[in-house]
Every structure is written in structure tokens, then in C-alpha cells.
Design a protein around this motif. Structure first.
Motif, PDB file in Angstrom:
ATOM      1  N   ARG A 355       0.854  -1.192   0.000  1.00 21.20           N
ATOM      2  CA  ARG A 355       0.000   0.000   0.000  1.00 21.20           C
ATOM      3  C   ARG A 355       0.885   1.235   0.000  1.00 21.20           C
ATOM      4  NH1 ARG A 355      -2.075   1.622   6.023  1.00 21.20           N
ATOM      5  NH2 ARG A 355      -0.020   1.614   7.012  1.00 21.20           N
ATOM      6  N   VAL A 356       0.280   2.368  -0.308  1.00 23.81           N
ATOM      7  CA  VAL A 356       0.950   3.652  -0.174  1.00 23.81           C
ATOM      8  C   VAL A 356       0.723   4.142   1.248  1.00 23.81           C
ATOM      9  CG1 VAL A 356       0.962   6.054  -0.917  1.00 23.81           C
ATOM     10  CG2 VAL A 356       0.754   4.234  -2.608  1.00 23.81           C
ATOM     11  N   HIS A 357       1.797   4.521   1.913  1.00 23.28           N
ATOM     12  CA  HIS A 357       1.704   4.924   3.312  1.00 23.28           C
ATOM     13  C   HIS A 357       0.838   6.169   3.449  1.00 23.28           C
ATOM     14  CE1 HIS A 357       2.829   5.585   7.465  1.00 23.28           C
ATOM     15  NE2 HIS A 357       3.572   4.484   7.442  1.00 23.28           N
ATOM     16  N   ASP A 358      -0.258   6.069   4.195  1.00 25.34           N
ATOM     17  CA  ASP A 358      -1.215   7.167   4.320  1.00 25.34           C
ATOM     18  C   ASP A 358      -0.608   8.401   4.975  1.00 25.34           C
ATOM     19  OD1 ASP A 358      -2.905   5.347   3.300  1.00 25.34           O
ATOM     20  OD2 ASP A 358      -4.228   5.161   5.034  1.00 25.34           O
ATOM     21  N   VAL A 359       0.138   8.191   6.042  1.00 23.85           N
ATOM     22  CA  VAL A 359       0.655   9.325   6.816  1.00 23.85           C
ATOM     23  C   VAL A 359       1.625  10.147   5.977  1.00 23.85           C
ATOM     24  CG1 VAL A 359       1.954   9.989   8.876  1.00 23.85           C
ATOM     25  CG2 VAL A 359       0.340   8.070   8.973  1.00 23.85           C
ATOM     26  N   TYR A 360       2.531   9.456   5.293  1.00 22.14           N
ATOM     27  CA  TYR A 360       3.510  10.176   4.480  1.00 22.14           C
ATOM     28  C   TYR A 360       2.854  10.849   3.284  1.00 22.14           C
ATOM     29  CZ  TYR A 360       7.057   7.628   7.151  1.00 22.14           C
ATOM     30  OH  TYR A 360       7.835   7.134   8.151  1.00 22.14           O
ATOM     31  N   ALA A 361       1.892  10.169   2.652  1.00 22.61           N
ATOM     32  CA  ALA A 361       1.208  10.765   1.504  1.00 22.61           C
ATOM     33  C   ALA A 361       0.414  11.991   1.924  1.00 22.61           C
ATOM     34  CB  ALA A 361       0.292   9.731   0.854  1.00 22.61           C
ATOM     35  N   GLY A 362      -0.234  11.933   3.097  1.00 21.45           N
ATOM     36  CA  GLY A 362      -0.988  13.093   3.585  1.00 21.45           C
ATOM     37  C   GLY A 362      -0.084  14.247   3.959  1.00 21.45           C
ATOM     38  N   ALA A 363       1.069  13.924   4.544  1.00 18.53           N
ATOM     39  CA  ALA A 363       2.001  14.990   4.916  1.00 18.53           C
ATOM     40  C   ALA A 363       2.570  15.678   3.691  1.00 18.53           C
ATOM     41  CB  ALA A 363       3.132  14.410   5.762  1.00 18.53           C
ATOM     42  N   LEU A 364       2.736  14.921   2.601  1.00 21.56           N
ATOM     43  CA  LEU A 364       3.283  15.515   1.379  1.00 21.56           C
ATOM     44  C   LEU A 364       2.318  16.525   0.769  1.00 21.56           C
ATOM     45  CD1 LEU A 364       5.576  15.553  -0.710  1.00 21.56           C
ATOM     46  CD2 LEU A 364       4.416  13.690  -1.894  1.00 21.56           C
ATOM     47  N   LYS A 365       1.012  16.276   0.899  1.00 17.10           N
ATOM     48  CA  LYS A 365       0.012  17.192   0.327  1.00 17.10           C
ATOM     49  C   LYS A 365       0.058  18.571   0.996  1.00 17.10           C
ATOM     50  CE  LYS A 365      -3.206  13.505  -0.978  1.00 17.10           C
ATOM     51  NZ  LYS A 365      -4.560  12.926  -0.778  1.00 17.10           N
ATOM     52  N   SER A 366       0.362  18.565   2.284  1.00 14.07           N
ATOM     53  CA  SER A 366       0.386  19.838   3.011  1.00 14.07           C
ATOM     54  C   SER A 366       1.768  20.479   3.026  1.00 14.07           C
ATOM     55  CB  SER A 366      -0.084  19.616   4.455  1.00 14.07           C
ATOM     56  OG  SER A 366       0.738  18.664   5.115  1.00 14.07           O
ATOM     57  N   HIS A 367       2.740  19.790   2.463  1.00 11.60           N
ATOM     58  CA  HIS A 367       4.103  20.313   2.462  1.00 11.60           C
ATOM     59  C   HIS A 367       4.468  20.766   1.052  1.00 11.60           C
ATOM     60  CE1 HIS A 367       8.342  20.774   3.379  1.00 11.60           C
ATOM     61  NE2 HIS A 367       8.633  19.986   2.354  1.00 11.60           N
ATOM     62  N   LYS A 368       4.799  22.048   0.903  1.00 12.51           N
ATOM     63  CA  LYS A 368       5.140  22.596  -0.415  1.00 12.51           C
ATOM     64  C   LYS A 368       6.544  23.199  -0.413  1.00 12.51           C
ATOM     65  CE  LYS A 368       1.025  21.772  -2.059  1.00 12.51           C
ATOM     66  NZ  LYS A 368       0.805  20.765  -3.126  1.00 12.51           N
ATOM     67  N   GLY A 369       7.357  22.816   0.553  1.00 14.25           N
ATOM     68  CA  GLY A 369       8.680  23.414   0.672  1.00 14.25           C
ATOM     69  C   GLY A 369       9.701  22.775  -0.238  1.00 14.25           C
ATOM     70  N   GLU A 370      10.949  22.857   0.197  1.00 13.50           N
ATOM     71  CA  GLU A 370      12.071  22.349  -0.588  1.00 13.50           C
ATOM     72  C   GLU A 370      11.999  20.825  -0.678  1.00 13.50           C
ATOM     73  OE1 GLU A 370      16.979  22.473  -0.469  1.00 13.50           O
ATOM     74  OE2 GLU A 370      15.766  23.495   1.063  1.00 13.50           O
ATOM     75  N   GLY A 371      12.271  20.293  -1.850  1.00 11.44           N
ATOM     76  CA  GLY A 371      12.245  18.857  -2.067  1.00 11.44           C
ATOM     77  C   GLY A 371      10.880  18.281  -2.336  1.00 11.44           C
ATOM     78  N   HIS A 372       9.881  19.146  -2.477  1.00 14.80           N
ATOM     79  CA  HIS A 372       8.514  18.644  -2.697  1.00 14.80           C
ATOM     80  C   HIS A 372       8.415  17.867  -4.013  1.00 14.80           C
ATOM     81  CE1 HIS A 372       4.115  18.553  -2.764  1.00 14.80           C
ATOM     82  NE2 HIS A 372       4.194  18.969  -4.027  1.00 14.80           N
ATOM     83  N   GLN A 373       9.073  18.367  -5.050  1.00  8.93           N
ATOM     84  CA  GLN A 373       8.986  17.729  -6.357  1.00  8.93           C
ATOM     85  C   GLN A 373       9.601  16.328  -6.325  1.00  8.93           C
ATOM     86  OE1 GLN A 373       7.329  19.047  -8.851  1.00  8.93           O
ATOM     87  NE2 GLN A 373       7.720  17.313 -10.228  1.00  8.93           N
ATOM     88  N   ALA A 374      10.743  16.189  -5.645  1.00 11.20           N
ATOM     89  CA  ALA A 374      11.394  14.874  -5.569  1.00 11.20           C
ATOM     90  C   ALA A 374      10.542  13.890  -4.777  1.00 11.20           C
ATOM     91  CB  ALA A 374      12.777  15.026  -4.920  1.00 11.20           C
ATOM     92  N   LEU A 375       9.934  14.339  -3.678  1.00 12.49           N
ATOM     93  CA  LEU A 375       9.082  13.457  -2.889  1.00 12.49           C
ATOM     94  C   LEU A 375       7.815  13.081  -3.658  1.00 12.49           C
ATOM     95  CD1 LEU A 375       9.405  15.093   0.650  1.00 12.49           C
ATOM     96  CD2 LEU A 375      10.434  12.959  -0.153  1.00 12.49           C
ATOM     97  N   GLN A 376       7.291  14.034  -4.433  1.00 13.05           N
ATOM     98  CA  GLN A 376       6.112  13.738  -5.243  1.00 13.05           C
ATOM     99  C   GLN A 376       6.419  12.668  -6.291  1.00 13.05           C
ATOM    100  OE1 GLN A 376       3.091  15.151  -4.664  1.00 13.05           O
ATOM    101  NE2 GLN A 376       2.191  13.815  -6.213  1.00 13.05           N
TER     102      GLN A 376
END
Length: 532
Positions: A355-376
């Protein structure tokens, strides 16, 4: 030449990273897929193994409750296929992730058979076969281990003790000087897995003292004495430098056994082993009798004795890593006879729970800082990976269902009823490329009422028949095996005779084709199958 700009429209095929990953996952075996999944779990933080919490998941969630009679037994759409008595393929889908483990008696006798062979019927777990030699070889009962008089080499081998360790234990009971003990220990460590001493004593000595000829001569003398001691240890034949010496050592050990009934056969067998091994392989009884000065009856008895010896004394101690074949697809039969139905389903034991980890995926949606593109991008890779694995299992199920439909007679009557089948037929039926079918059927296994087989086993070339039809090469090989198993051991069937018998069955098969199939089945020629 004048330069200029021009606009041109063209089409070309580009393999996206997602498509490349899908192709690579499709051709992986179950073991390789597990390693690939573990690598992805280590590298991608968004990928997780499915637990109790909900998420973007794929795979099986094992439940203690059995599914209802009208519910499928797998956790994603298209995971169960069935064939009715008329050969029509149907499939059932479900979005539930609840899965009940198959009952012990649901398939066959309650266990999934795993019988690998050279024909591709599964397997990987076989002890090296040396024909008829060593098949009935009794374990030698010589012991030089003092307190270990009740210990047998076979028992030690079952306990995963190595050959070297077993020999060192016996060597401890020998009263030797320090230098002789070191020489014996060195020879024991120089044995190969079969128990043979491959390197000459002179080369071993030269390796220890490359520049001192006098010391080399002394080492060769000590190695010669140590080798005589080594060849008296258990198992019989250990320390031999070739096959003839190995067989001779075992025969001499049998001569020393007071319970041995046929001393004359042992003596004749020792004489035979001193001759060219080719005469023994060809069973040239008349020639051996003439050279050894024995009667043909004694030579026959001696050869019968030799065939019961063990050509590889260390074989019992080899700790071979056995890879048990786990089937990817389970085929169960419902009903009997021509109206039997077959259920095709994926094996839940080989299906990952990702599965895709819910907590990390949710945190990525609210995070728009440095490294966002790589994490996406990593999140997208995790979703691609899960989707490609699901597509892999969907394709395996589709191909397996089509195979069961085409080879229905095999699942009812066995390999004699196998029909000719090529990859293109399945590819055309499913709308897939032939290379895709080849990837799906490689290193993927199906559990059937007749055993576990690789998917490629169900494909075979066609041989012509008198009626104008075709017969599968797999069925012809099964027929050859049946002919040989029922032949008269004193008058075995030649390849030409088998070819004539196949023609009587209406199958056109040349003698050289029979020989090729016989060799593929690891069946010896007629002169070597003849009973003495």
C-alpha cells in the motif's frame, strides 16, 4: 548547401519508465519479485506493507472467516477464473481485501505437489542423478571414531554435518604424530564436494613448498601415507582420485565385510574396475570376461554389484540449498469426468500486500517546501509499482485461464492427452503480444491435480498423424516413457522399435526424433537398459 527549418510529423514508440518497469516485473520469478519488492520497500518511504490500517493497497488480507460460497477467494478484481464443463472461461471480481486461506483438503490430497523434472514439471529440488549407479548403495558401516560406533554417515549427513567435519572426527581417533595429522587434515580439506582428491599429491606439495624440492619430496611421502589412512575412513571410496579407484575402494571394503555373500563377485568386480571404464559403461561382457579371465556369469554378477555402488561418496554430505517451487496459480477440479469444472485462481501465498503509506502521503500534500517535487516523484513511483504488480498478476491469471481452457483434456486425463499449443494461439486469444506470453510463462508455475508444472510445460510442437491431425510433442514423450516403463528388461526397445510402435498409434515420429525425446527424458539407450 542551404540551411533551413522544416516541420515534420512522425510517430515513434517510446518506452516510458512505467512501461519498462511493468515489462521487467512481468518476467521476474516469484523469488525475484520478492527481492524486488524488498528493495523497493527499503528505497521508497511511501511504499509500505499492508497492515490493519486502510490505505491505497494491493494484495491479500488474510481473514479467519471463510468467504461466502458466492464470493471469490482473492483480493482484487480478476483474481479468480473458472472453466465450466463446456470449456467456457468465466471470471469473478471483488473489491474486498478479505481472503481465507485454502483448506487443507481443497486441492488434490491436501498438499501442493512439487515434482521438478527435466521436462519442466516443476522444479528445482533434486539430487544429482547418476543413472542407475548408487541408487541402491547401502551406507558403509565402517567406523573409526571410537565412541561413535553407533553413528552412521547417513545420519550425520541428515544432520547437515559436512564431509570434512565427519572425516576430521574420525581422524581424531587415529594415533598419529603432529606432522602426519597435519598432512591428513590438509588432504581432508583438499577434497571436493564429491569426496574426490582432484589435485595430484605432487601439485599439493609444490603449492606448500614451491622453491624447496627436498621439502616437496618429503611432503609427497607424508601425503602418500596420509592418503592411505584417508581412504580407510567412512564413507567408503572417499579420497579416491578417479572413479575406478573410488569403486575399487568400496569393493575392497565389501570384501572385508564378513557378512558379504559373494566374495567371487567382489574379486571379479575389482578386476573389471582395473580395466578401461569404457568397457564397463558399454557392458561389453564378452570382452571383459576375456580380459579378466572370468566367466560371463561372474562378470554379470560383478557388473550388477558395481551398479549398486556410490560413485560420489560425499554426495550425502552436500548441503544443497533446496528451492521449493511455490506455484503462482492454483487449479482445482470440481466434479469428475468430462463434465468436470476447473477453477483457476492466484496463489494467495505469493501475492504481496502493499500500500501507499497514508501518513507520508498526507504529509506531502500539506508540504510545499524544498524537495517537494522529488518526494512527489517518489510517491508516484510507489503508485506505479503497486499498479504494475497488480497488472502482472492479472496477466498471469488471464494466461493461465486460457491455458487451462486449451489443455482441458490434460487436466482430466493427464499428459497423454496434451494437445499441441504455441504461444501465438494464446497471444491472439488474449490480444497480447507473443513476447508478453513468453515472459508470463517463464519461471511461473501452476499447481494441478497431476502436480506442479511450469506454464511453458503446456506448450509443445505438433507431430503429424495418419488421420491428418496433430499430436503434441509432450504427449509423444509421455507415450515413449510409457513404452519404456513397460518393456521387457532383458529385451529393451530400440529407438527404431519405439518409432514403429508410435506409427501403430498413428503418430509419425522418426527414429532420430525418438532418440531426441528419449535423451530429453534422460532415458538410457537400449544397450544400457538391458538387464544382465
Amino acid at each position: 548547401m542551404k540551411q533551413g527549418l522544416a516541420l515534420r510529423v512522425s510517430q515513434h514508440l517510446a518506452l516510458t519508465p512505467q512501461l519498462q518497469q511493468s515489462i521487467r516485473l512481468l518476467q521476474l520469478s516469484t523469488l525475484e519479485l520478492g527481492q524486488e519488492i524488498q528493495t523497493m520497500l527499503d528505497e521508497n518511504p511511501f511504499l509500505d506493507v499492508q497492515g490493519e490500517e486502510a490505505g491505497e493497497d494491493f494484495g491479500i488480507a488474510v481473514s479467519d472467516q471463510k468467504p461466502a460460497a458466492d464470493e471469490p477467494e482473492t483480493g482484487f478484481e480478476g483474481s479468480v477464473g473458472s472453466l465450466d464443463g463446456a470449456g467456457t472461461s468465466t471470471s469473478t471480481s471483488s473489491s474486498s481485501t478479505s481472503e481465507a486461506e485454502p483448506e487443507a483438503g481443497e486441492f488434490g490430497s491436501g498438499t501442493v505437489e512439487s515434482e521438478p523434472s527435466w521436462e519442466g514439471d516443476g522444479s528445482t529440488e533434486t539430487v544429482p542423478d547418476d543413472g542407475e549407479w548408487g541408487g541402491d548403495a547401502p551406507a558403509a558401516k565402517r567406523n573409526n571414531g571410537g565412541d561413535d560406533d553407533e553413528v552412521d554417515a547417513t545420519d550425520l549427513a541428515r544432520g547437515n554435518e559436512s564431509l570434512q567435519s565427519w572425516l576430521h572426527r574420525q581422524a581424531l581417533s587415529l594415533r598419529l604424530g603432529e606432522e602426519d595429522q597435519m598432512a591428513l587434515r590438509f588432504l581432508i580439506e583438499s577434497l571436493n564436494d564429491d569426496g574426490y582428491l582432484e589435485e595430484p599429491l605432487q601439485e599439493l606439495a609444490a603449492g606448500l613448498a614451491p622453491d624447496d624440492l627436498e621439502q616437496q619430496e618429503e611432503l609427497v611421502h607424508r601425503f602418500t601415507v596420509a592418503l592411505r589412512l584417508l581412504q580407510t575412513l567412512d564413507p567408503a571410496g572417499v579420497g579416491a582420485r578417479n572413479l575406478a579407484e573410488c569403486l575399487t575402494l568400496q569393493l575392497k571394503a565389501m570384501q572385508q565385510d564378513e557378512e558379504d555373500e559373494d566374495i567371487a563377485a567382489c574379486a571379479a568386480a575389482i578386476k573389471i574396475c582395473q580395466q578401461s571404464i569404457d568397457l564397463l559403461a558399454k557392458r561389453d561382457i564378452k570382452r571383459l570376461a576375456q580380459i579378466c579371465g572370468e566367466t560371463e556369469a561372474n562378470v554379470r554378477s560383478a557388473i550388477g554389484l558395481i551398479t549398486r555402488l556410490e560413485p560420489k561418496p560425499g554426495r550425502r554430505f552436500v548441503d544443497v540449498e533446496r528451492n521449493v517451487v511455490i506455484p503462482d496459480v492454483l487449479v482445482t477440479q470440481v466434479g469428475k469426468g468430462s463434465r468436470a469444472n476447473f477453477r483457476v485462481q492466484l496463489n494467495p501465498d505469493v501475492m504481496p500486500r502493499l500500500r501507499v503509506h497514508d501518513v507520508y502521503a498526507g504529509a506531502l500534500k500539506s508540504h510545499k517546501g524544498e524537495g517537494h517535487q522529488a518526494l512527489q516523484q517518489r510517491l508516484q513511483e510507489a503508485r506505479w509499482f503497486i499498479k504494475n504488480i497488480q497488472q502482472r498478476f492479472d496477466t498471469i491469471l488471464r494466461v493461465s485461464t486460457a491455458i487451462v481452457e486449451r489443455q482441458r483434456n490434460f487436466f482430466i486425463h493427464g499428459e497423454l492427452a496434451m494437445r499441441p499449443l504455441v504461444l501465438r494461439e494464446i497471444a491472439d486469444e488474449l490480444g497480447l503480444h507473443e513476447s508478453t506470453i513468453s515472459r508470463v510463462t517463464t519461471a511461473k508455475y501452476m499447481s494441478t491435480p497431476f502436480g506442479t508444472f511450469e506454464l511453458k510445460y503446456f506448450f509443445g510442437s505438433a507431430l503429424g498423424t495418419e488421420t491428418g491431425g496433430n499430436a503434441s510433442s509432450t504427449a509423444v514423450r509421455a507415450l515413449i516413457k510409457q513404452f519404456v516403463s513397460s518393456e521387457n528388461a532383458k529385451k529393451p526397445l530400440s529407438d527404431s522399435q519405439i518409432s514403429e510402435m508410435l506409427k501403430e498409434q498413428g503418430i509419425e515420429c522418426a527414429r532420430r526424433t525418438v532418440a531426441k525425446y528419449r535423451e530429453a527424458l534422460r532415458i538410457a539407450p537400449a544397450n544400457l537398459r538391458k538387464a544382465l
